[in-house]
Design an enzyme around this catalytic site. Structure first.
Site, PDB file in Angstrom:
ATOM      1  N   ASP A   1      -8.217 -24.617  58.432  1.00 32.60           N
ATOM      2  CA  ASP A   1      -7.310 -23.583  57.918  1.00 32.60           C
ATOM      3  C   ASP A   1      -8.010 -22.629  56.958  1.00 32.60           C
ATOM      4  O   ASP A   1      -8.950 -23.012  56.265  1.00 32.60           O
ATOM      5  CB  ASP A   1      -6.128 -24.260  57.211  1.00 32.60           C
ATOM      6  CG  ASP A   1      -4.934 -23.330  57.071  1.00 32.60           C
ATOM      7  OD1 ASP A   1      -4.904 -22.268  57.736  1.00 32.60           O
ATOM      8  OD2 ASP A   1      -4.019 -23.670  56.291  1.00 32.60           O
TER       9      ASP A   1
ATOM     10  N   HIS B   1     -11.381 -15.770  62.428  1.00 35.53           N
ATOM     11  CA  HIS B   1     -11.389 -16.787  63.487  1.00 35.53           C
ATOM     12  C   HIS B   1     -12.778 -16.917  64.104  1.00 35.53           C
ATOM     13  O   HIS B   1     -13.213 -18.012  64.459  1.00 35.53           O
ATOM     14  CB  HIS B   1     -10.347 -16.463  64.559  1.00 35.53           C
ATOM     15  CG  HIS B   1      -8.939 -16.497  64.027  1.00 35.53           C
ATOM     16  ND1 HIS B   1      -8.437 -17.581  63.363  1.00 35.53           N
ATOM     17  CD2 HIS B   1      -7.947 -15.562  64.037  1.00 35.53           C
ATOM     18  CE1 HIS B   1      -7.188 -17.324  62.981  1.00 35.53           C
ATOM     19  NE2 HIS B   1      -6.871 -16.104  63.385  1.00 35.53           N
TER      20      HIS B   1
ATOM     21  N   SER C   1      -1.972 -24.484  67.118  1.00 36.47           N
ATOM     22  CA  SER C   1      -0.786 -25.343  67.122  1.00 36.47           C
ATOM     23  C   SER C   1       0.298 -24.784  68.044  1.00 36.47           C
ATOM     24  O   SER C   1       0.264 -23.605  68.425  1.00 36.47           O
ATOM     25  CB  SER C   1      -0.228 -25.471  65.700  1.00 36.47           C
ATOM     26  OG  SER C   1       0.453 -24.290  65.321  1.00 36.47           O
TER      27      SER C   1
ATOM     28  N   LEU D   1     -20.480 -38.256  69.901  1.00 35.85           N
ATOM     29  CA  LEU D   1     -19.179 -38.002  69.271  1.00 35.85           C
ATOM     30  C   LEU D   1     -18.109 -37.667  70.313  1.00 35.85           C
ATOM     31  O   LEU D   1     -18.357 -36.836  71.197  1.00 35.85           O
ATOM     32  CB  LEU D   1     -19.336 -36.808  68.311  1.00 35.85           C
ATOM     33  CG  LEU D   1     -18.059 -36.230  67.700  1.00 35.85           C
ATOM     34  CD1 LEU D   1     -17.488 -37.166  66.643  1.00 35.85           C
ATOM     35  CD2 LEU D   1     -18.347 -34.857  67.070  1.00 35.85           C
TER      36      LEU D   1
HETATM   37  C1  IPE Z   1      -2.383 -25.260  61.112  1.00 37.28           C
HETATM   38  O1  IPE Z   1      -2.597 -24.132  60.353  1.00 37.28           O
HETATM   39  C2  IPE Z   1      -2.873 -25.038  62.518  1.00 37.28           C
HETATM   40  C3  IPE Z   1      -4.315 -24.907  62.694  1.00 37.28           C
HETATM   41  C4  IPE Z   1      -5.227 -24.962  61.747  1.00 37.28           C
HETATM   42  C5  IPE Z   1      -4.742 -24.698  64.048  1.00 37.28           C
HETATM   43  P1  IPE Z   1      -1.467 -23.048  60.096  1.00 37.28           P
HETATM   44  O2  IPE Z   1      -2.103 -22.004  59.241  1.00 37.28           O
HETATM   45  O3  IPE Z   1      -0.879 -22.623  61.377  1.00 37.28           O
HETATM   46  O4  IPE Z   1      -0.397 -23.875  59.275  1.00 37.28           O
HETATM   47  P2  IPE Z   1       0.811 -23.390  58.354  1.00 37.28           P
HETATM   48  O5  IPE Z   1       1.588 -22.383  59.135  1.00 37.28           O
HETATM   49  O6  IPE Z   1       0.197 -22.795  57.128  1.00 37.28           O
HETATM   50  O7  IPE Z   1       1.564 -24.627  58.044  1.00 37.28           O
HETATM   51  C1  IPE Z   2      -6.527 -21.337  60.793  1.00 35.10           C
HETATM   52  O1  IPE Z   2      -6.640 -20.236  59.957  1.00 35.10           O
HETATM   53  C2  IPE Z   2      -6.677 -20.975  62.254  1.00 35.10           C
HETATM   54  C3  IPE Z   2      -5.430 -21.073  63.039  1.00 35.10           C
HETATM   55  C4  IPE Z   2      -4.287 -21.468  62.578  1.00 35.10           C
HETATM   56  C5  IPE Z   2      -5.502 -20.698  64.430  1.00 35.10           C
HETATM   57  P1  IPE Z   2      -5.403 -19.304  59.657  1.00 35.10           P
HETATM   58  O2  IPE Z   2      -5.402 -18.188  60.642  1.00 35.10           O
HETATM   59  O3  IPE Z   2      -4.152 -20.087  59.548  1.00 35.10           O
HETATM   60  O4  IPE Z   2      -5.820 -18.738  58.235  1.00 35.10           O
HETATM   61  P2  IPE Z   2      -4.826 -18.413  57.038  1.00 35.10           P
HETATM   62  O5  IPE Z   2      -4.078 -19.682  56.720  1.00 35.10           O
HETATM   63  O6  IPE Z   2      -3.907 -17.315  57.500  1.00 35.10           O
HETATM   64  O7  IPE Z   2      -5.737 -18.001  55.923  1.00 35.10           O
HETATM   65 MG    MG Z   3      -3.254 -21.028  57.995  1.00 35.80          MG
END
Ligand code: IPE
Ligand code: IPE
Ligand code: MG
Length: 236
Positions: free
Chosen positions: A16, A33, A61, A126
């Protein structure tokens, strides 16, 4: 590098903070990303090197479809790239699996994922699980449906449904429960990740780091924190 004793058998990582990483630099979220995908490759290589047996990476997700289409497309584009370049990692001997409802993806992506899964199935390095279009609740729904089919077909009695039979019907039903879940970026939640498998997981939340900046030393830090935990599993 962390001590090699008492390593978790199975690590889950909620990757995240990509969006915030990009925002801090005045870049579009998709650049976050892209940087996150690079961090993912380095951490998978490192985990394999230090002898981690199973690692599940949260890539996308079931809730992430709510994001703007161009962001979703960018993430799927990165997935496509990885599926092509994964050949470069052959020498690492990864066993690669994809966890989630894969039917949502284009046929060519599904085919490539299946190829990679089957070609790497007997590898001994792994086990690298990529959770894509993955939701913990969705996974349990799928398992419940599979068991219900067996009951309907008369090959299973309702009282034969056990914790073990539910586990066996998850996306990676032959894998051990997750021991350690790591989440960078300062969010303290599971966001629907491995909810069944994490019943006795240890959690390491790392506030000071966003996923694209995550380095092998951060994994070491998390492993050291894990090694200090006293896991009782309800005992004394
Ligand atoms: C969780 O992160 C999903 C992934 C890292 C793939 P999100 O950024 O989507 O989660 P929330 O929305 O903050 O809970
Ligand atoms: C995690 O990073 C990647 C995915 C959920 C696909 P985010 O895109 O959620 O990054 P933030 O939380 O907005 O910083
Ligand atoms: Mg996020």
């Amino acid at each position: 590098m962390a001590e090699f004793e008492n390593l978790p058998l199975h690590i889950g990582i909620i990757m995240d903070g990509n969006g915030r990483w990009a925002k801090k630099r005045g870049l579009p979220r998709k650049m976050g990303h892209r940087a996150g995908a690079e961090a993912f490759k380095k951490i998978a290589t490192y985990a394999n090197k230090i002898g981690i047996r199973y690692m599940t990476m949260y890539v996308f997700s079931t809730e992430n479809w709510k994001r703007p289409k161009d962001e979703v497309d960018a993430i799927i584009g990165l997935l496509r790239n990885y599926l092509v370049e994964v050949d470069n990692y052959r020498d690492q001997n990864f066993r690669i699996r994809f966890l989630g409802d894969l039917s949502a993806f284009d046929a060519d992506i599904q085919q490539k994922m299946e190829e990679i899964r089957s070609e790497s199935a007997n590898n001994t390095g792994l086990t690298l699980n990529l959770a894509i279009n993955y939701g913990g609740r969705d996974e349990i729904v799928h398992a419940a449906r599979k068991l219900a089919e067996q009951v309907k077909a008369g090959v299973l009695q309702p009282e034969q449904i056990t914790e073990a039979s539910i586990t066996e019907n998850l996306y990676a039903g032959d894998e051990p429960d997750v021991d350690l879940i790591i989440r960078p970026s300062g969010e303290y939640r599971l966001s629907n990740f491995l909810i069944w498998q994490s019943a006795y997981a240890e959690y390491v939340f790392m506030d000071e780091i966003l996923w694209p900046d995550f380095k092998p030393t951060h994994l070491d830090q998390a492993l050291l924190a894990y090694q200090k935990r006293n896991r009782r599993f309800g005992g004394i």
